[in-house]
Design a protein around this motif. Structure first.
Motif, short mmCIF file in Angstrom:
data_model
loop_
_atom_site.label_atom_id
_atom_site.label_comp_id
_atom_site.label_asym_id
_atom_site.label_seq_id
_atom_site.Cartn_x
_atom_site.Cartn_y
_atom_site.Cartn_z
N MET A 1 0.85 -1.20 0.00
CA MET A 1 0.00 0.00 0.00
C MET A 1 0.88 1.24 0.00
O MET A 1 1.95 1.26 0.60
CB MET A 1 -0.91 0.01 1.24
CG MET A 1 -1.82 1.23 1.31
SD MET A 1 -2.96 1.19 2.70
CE MET A 1 -4.09 -0.10 2.14
N ASP A 2 0.41 2.28 -0.67
CA ASP A 2 1.15 3.54 -0.73
C ASP A 2 0.90 4.36 0.54
O ASP A 2 -0.22 4.41 1.06
CB ASP A 2 0.71 4.36 -1.95
CG ASP A 2 1.08 3.68 -3.25
OD1 ASP A 2 2.05 2.91 -3.25
OD2 ASP A 2 0.39 3.94 -4.26
N TYR A 3 1.98 4.98 1.02
CA TYR A 3 1.89 5.84 2.19
C TYR A 3 2.34 7.25 1.82
O TYR A 3 3.18 7.46 0.95
CB TYR A 3 2.76 5.30 3.32
CG TYR A 3 2.33 3.94 3.82
CD1 TYR A 3 1.18 3.79 4.58
CD2 TYR A 3 3.08 2.80 3.53
CE1 TYR A 3 0.77 2.54 5.03
CE2 TYR A 3 2.69 1.55 3.97
CZ TYR A 3 1.53 1.43 4.72
OH TYR A 3 1.13 0.20 5.15
N TYR A 4 1.78 8.23 2.54
CA TYR A 4 2.08 9.64 2.30
C TYR A 4 2.39 10.29 3.63
O TYR A 4 1.71 10.01 4.64
CB TYR A 4 0.91 10.33 1.61
CG TYR A 4 0.50 9.69 0.31
CD1 TYR A 4 1.05 10.10 -0.89
CD2 TYR A 4 -0.42 8.64 0.30
CE1 TYR A 4 0.68 9.49 -2.09
CE2 TYR A 4 -0.79 8.03 -0.89
CZ TYR A 4 -0.23 8.46 -2.08
OH TYR A 4 -0.58 7.85 -3.25
N ALA A 5 3.39 11.16 3.63
CA ALA A 5 3.84 11.77 4.88
C ALA A 5 3.82 13.29 4.77
O ALA A 5 4.10 13.86 3.71
CB ALA A 5 5.25 11.29 5.22
N GLY A 6 3.49 13.91 5.90
CA GLY A 6 3.54 15.36 6.00
C GLY A 6 4.49 15.76 7.11
O GLY A 6 4.49 15.14 8.18
N GLN A 51 5.31 9.73 -1.07
CA GLN A 51 5.49 11.17 -1.21
C GLN A 51 5.59 11.81 0.17
O GLN A 51 4.82 11.49 1.07
CB GLN A 51 4.32 11.80 -1.96
CG GLN A 51 4.50 13.27 -2.31
CD GLN A 51 5.55 13.47 -3.39
OE1 GLN A 51 5.31 13.19 -4.56
NE2 GLN A 51 6.71 13.92 -3.01
N ILE A 52 6.58 12.70 0.34
CA ILE A 52 6.77 13.45 1.58
C ILE A 52 6.63 14.93 1.25
O ILE A 52 7.26 15.42 0.31
CB ILE A 52 8.15 13.18 2.21
CG1 ILE A 52 8.32 11.69 2.49
CG2 ILE A 52 8.34 13.98 3.49
CD1 ILE A 52 9.72 11.31 2.95
N ALA A 105 -0.38 15.71 0.28
CA ALA A 105 0.50 14.81 -0.47
C ALA A 105 -0.31 13.68 -1.11
O ALA A 105 -0.03 13.27 -2.25
CB ALA A 105 1.57 14.24 0.45
N ARG A 106 -1.32 13.18 -0.41
CA ARG A 106 -2.15 12.08 -0.94
C ARG A 106 -3.00 12.54 -2.13
O ARG A 106 -3.10 11.83 -3.13
CB ARG A 106 -3.05 11.54 0.17
CG ARG A 106 -3.96 10.40 -0.26
CD ARG A 106 -4.76 9.88 0.92
NE ARG A 106 -5.74 10.86 1.36
CZ ARG A 106 -7.00 10.95 0.89
NH1 ARG A 106 -7.40 10.11 -0.05
NH2 ARG A 106 -7.82 11.85 1.37
N THR A 107 -3.59 13.72 -2.02
CA THR A 107 -4.47 14.21 -3.08
C THR A 107 -3.72 14.87 -4.22
O THR A 107 -4.27 15.02 -5.32
CB THR A 107 -5.47 15.21 -2.49
OG1 THR A 107 -4.76 16.31 -1.91
CG2 THR A 107 -6.34 14.55 -1.43
N GLY A 108 -2.47 15.28 -3.97
CA GLY A 108 -1.71 15.99 -5.00
C GLY A 108 -2.14 17.44 -5.18
O GLY A 108 -1.77 18.08 -6.17
N TRP A 109 -2.90 17.96 -4.21
CA TRP A 109 -3.41 19.33 -4.31
C TRP A 109 -2.42 20.29 -3.65
O TRP A 109 -2.66 20.80 -2.57
CB TRP A 109 -4.79 19.42 -3.65
CG TRP A 109 -5.54 20.66 -4.02
CD1 TRP A 109 -5.68 21.19 -5.25
CD2 TRP A 109 -6.23 21.52 -3.11
NE1 TRP A 109 -6.43 22.32 -5.20
CE2 TRP A 109 -6.79 22.55 -3.90
CE3 TRP A 109 -6.46 21.51 -1.74
CZ2 TRP A 109 -7.55 23.58 -3.34
CZ3 TRP A 109 -7.22 22.52 -1.19
CH2 TRP A 109 -7.75 23.55 -1.99
#
Length: 345
Positions: A1-6, A51-52, A105-109
């Motif tokens: 599964m893909d993970y996204y970090a802030g 993506q971070i 990061a998840r939405t790319g917005w």
């Protein structure tokens, strides 16, 4: 599964939030404010985010370069635009901001920010340090003038080189009238001489770097463009490939008018001034082209005619925008400015 970090970055620590593709929080925590600390935090939890995201700020350039060197897929985003999304939350905290950045990061917005190279940042710091010393010198001279006018002492104007020594001599002479003025004069003379010498050294370093830099050397063939303007432009743009069209550099420097359109309302205002402070050097080059450059060129002829029709201020802005486009074009084409002989009737 893909993970996204802030990453919500502060001076001492970084708040981290990791979410999955469905937006569910997977891990939260804090780490020291350095790239190795971020990489160690992910390794300790066996997480490899797709993506971070972190906001632009005081440490963003250094952090982004460090994360890239460590192979982490990080992106620095525009803090002003991210604020519009993060401010929708009723409560403000570092952990909440980190989660909000992870969702972006998840939405790319988000809007990525270009992180300049270390070479460009070095040139930018060099030009900025010179400007700061000159500003300090002017503030010091103005303060001295104000003090002495209280006692009826008026100093002559200050030019370049030896005239600044004359200014210090006048200050020393004024200090002989009173013990208090003597103490002030001794301190200010030493500070003024030191600042003048430091500013002269940096000015020499700027000229040497401009002569050695291949791009800056070509840009200085344009009338009105000198070492300061050329190095500032190179440092700001960094990579000419960032601009698909040369005319886009005008908006990047804040030299294009604002526009507001809603329904039947549609108007253009003054220039946006969205560029960095170093963009003012391009306007100074345009001013020099119109008022001080003597050699004929089609560019100067156009600028002078425009000044006659629309006024000097508007002509200076329009000419600076044209200069910026011209500098970027010469940079991309690896050519020099071509002078033309004055037309003969």
């Amino acid at each position: 599964m893909d993970y996204y970090a802030g990453l919500d970055v502060s001076l001492r620590e970084i708040s981290i939030c990791v979410i999955d593709a469905d937006g569910k929080s997977i891990a939260r925590g804090c780490c020291p404010a350095d790239p190795e600390g971020v990489a160690g935090w992910f390794r300790a939890r066996s997480l490899s985010p797709k993506q971070i995201v972190h906001e632009s700020g005081q440490l963003s350039i250094w952090l982004q370069r460090g994360l890239e060197r460590l192979g982490l897929p990080s992106v620095c985003i525009d803090a002003r635009k991210a604020h519009k999304s993060l401010s929708a939350r009723p409560n403000k905290s570092d952990a909440a901001d980190a989660e909000g950045l992870a969702q972006l990061a998840r939405t790319g917005w988000f809007t990525p920010v270009h992180v300049r190279s270390e070479t460009s940042d070095g040139l930018r710091c060099l030009v900025g340090a010179r400007a700061q010393l000159i500003s300090l010198r002017k503030d010091l001279e103005g303060h001295i003038r104000g003090i002495l006018k209280t006692f009826g002492i008026r100093l002559t104007g200050i030019g370049k080189g030896d005239q600044r020594q004359v200014f210090r001599d006048q200050l020393a002479s004024a200090g002989e009238r009173d013990p208090v003025l003597r103490a002030i004069a001794d301190a200010f003379i030493c500070a003024h001489a030191t600042i003048c010498q430091a500013a002269a050294d940096l000015d020499r370093a700027v000229k040497e770097n401009a002569e050695k830099h291949p791009v800056a050397r070509r840009l200085m063939t344009i009338p009105g463009v000198g070492p300061i303007v050329s190095l500032s432009f190179v440092a700001l743009v960094d990579d000419p490939a960032r601009f698909r069209r040369a005319v886009d550099v005008g908006a990047f420097l804040g030299l294009t008018p604002r526009r507001y359109q809603s329904g039947e309302m549609d108007w253009s205002g003054r220039i946006s001034r969205c560029g960095e402070g170093h963009a003012k050097h391009v306007v100074e080059a345009a001013t020099a082209l119109i008022s001080r450059t003597r050699r004929f060129s089609a560019l100067k002829s156009w600028a002078v005619r425009l000044a006659g029709r629309r006024g000097f201020a508007k002509a200076a802005v329009a000419t600076s925008r044209k200069l910026a486009v011209l500098m970027l074009t010469l940079w991309k084409n690896e050519t020099e400015f071509k002078w033309k002989e004055r037309a003969v009737a």
